[in-house]
Design a protein around this motif. Structure first.
Motif, PDB file in Angstrom:
ATOM      1  N   ARG A 207       0.833  -1.208   0.000  1.00  0.00           N
ATOM      2  CA  ARG A 207       0.000   0.000   0.000  1.00  0.00           C
ATOM      3  C   ARG A 207       0.862   1.250   0.000  1.00  0.00           C
ATOM      4  O   ARG A 207       0.547   2.236  -0.675  1.00  0.00           O
TER       5      ARG A 207
ATOM      6  N   ARG B 143      -7.252   3.785   6.862  1.00  0.00           N
ATOM      7  CA  ARG B 143      -7.711   2.872   5.824  1.00  0.00           C
ATOM      8  C   ARG B 143      -9.124   2.341   6.063  1.00  0.00           C
ATOM      9  O   ARG B 143      -9.650   1.617   5.211  1.00  0.00           O
TER      10      ARG B 143
ATOM     11  N   ASP C 272      -2.138   4.224   6.473  1.00  0.00           N
ATOM     12  CA  ASP C 272      -2.802   3.014   6.964  1.00  0.00           C
ATOM     13  C   ASP C 272      -3.698   3.314   8.168  1.00  0.00           C
ATOM     14  O   ASP C 272      -4.665   2.596   8.419  1.00  0.00           O
TER      15      ASP C 272
END
Length: 292
Positions: free
Chosen positions: A8, A95, A92
């Motif tokens: 990611r 997310r 993150d």
């Protein structure tokens, strides 16, 4: 960093390179928001990359006639990513949502509370923003425009703080702590500060909207927004606002809380970096911002 997180991160780096924030918009955002004034050039470059990746991942959904222009999108992205500068994992942390709902101004929400006697109280509340569990974030355009001035009010950071808090599995004012941080020290600092604030206010804080400062019993209230006394998770979110908006106030009021946030966010926003400021304030000032 696990395989998926690394994947990611690489994808976000590519998105930031392919779709960078335009120079003119970025220069406007840095000059317009005083909370970015003392970021060093390296931090500004990192923040710009995070903001570009944020914009590539998140969708803005205007409702009720709200207008979402490029300036607003960049403003939200930059302020939302400011807390991530020193956090391992970067985006993150965000997310669990992909949509940002934008309303024209504060919006009414029907609420229901139970008092100690079990009596149900129903009322309409006004929200400047909201972070839904495992869902979108709602923000008022008026309050987005009132954020980032360095006066302690920041609806973007406030709602993103709730998202950080929720990464631990619940909203209790304690996000997932980094290795080496003591959960006991965090709990002692925040519990003591929260209890102290409630005692100094003498009664639970008023509900939203949180604009302005109040007085209780003729005495000046603590310099922290009284809404912080609503609950432990709101105390954490308000503390995050002050940490980035008015760090010296938070440090003076609750130094132990400030120290824990320095450890968590990996930086001390009250300390000036070496060299000259990365940017100066723009021509506009607090008196020029839109009225609620």
């Amino acid at each position: 960093m696990g395989f998926l997180s690394a994947w990611r991160e690489r994808r976000r780096e590519r998105a930031a390179l392919l779709h960078p924030v335009p120079d003119e918009l970025w220069d406007w955002a840095v000059k317009e928001h005083r909370i970015f004034r003392w970021l060093c050039p390296a931090d500004l470059a990192r923040l710009r990359s995070l903001a570009a990746a944020f914009l590539a991942e998140k969708t803005f959904d205007p409702v009720g006639g709200a207008v979402v222009d490029e300036e607003l999108r960049v403003s939200v992205a930059a302020q939302a990513c400011l807390p991530l500068l020193g956090l391992p994992g970067g985006l993150d942390w965000y997310r669990d949502f992909s949509t940002i709902i934008v309303t024209p101004r504060e919006y009414a929400v029907a609420k229901r509370d139970w008092d100690e006697a079990g009596v149900v109280h129903e009322y309409d509340d006004e929200f400047a923003g909201e972070a839904f569990d495992l869902g979108p974030v709602a923000l008022s355009r008026v309050d987005i425009e009132a954020s980032g001035w360095g006066d302690g009010y920041n609806v973007v950071i406030h709602e993103m703080a709730h998202k950080l808090d929720g990464r631990s599995g619940g909203h209790d004012g304690c996000p997932p702590l980094h290795r080496g941080m003591e959960p006991g020290a965090w709990k002692r600092a925040f519990s003591a500060a929260y209890a102290d604030l409630r005692e100094r206010l003498e009664k639970p804080a008023p509900r939203k909207p949180r604009r302005g400062r109040l007085k209780a019993g003729g005495r000046a209230l603590p310099r922290l927004d009284p809404y912080a006394a609503e609950s432990p998770d709101e105390f954490f979110a308000v503390a995050c606002e002050y940490f980035f908006e008015k760090p010296f106030v938070l440090k003076a009021e609750y130094p132990e809380v400030f120290a824990q946030l320095v450890l968590f966010f990996g930086r001390d926003p009250g300390a000036e970096p070496a060299g000259e400021p990365a940017a100066t304030a723009g021509p506009a000032g607090p008196g020029a911002r839109p009225e609620a």
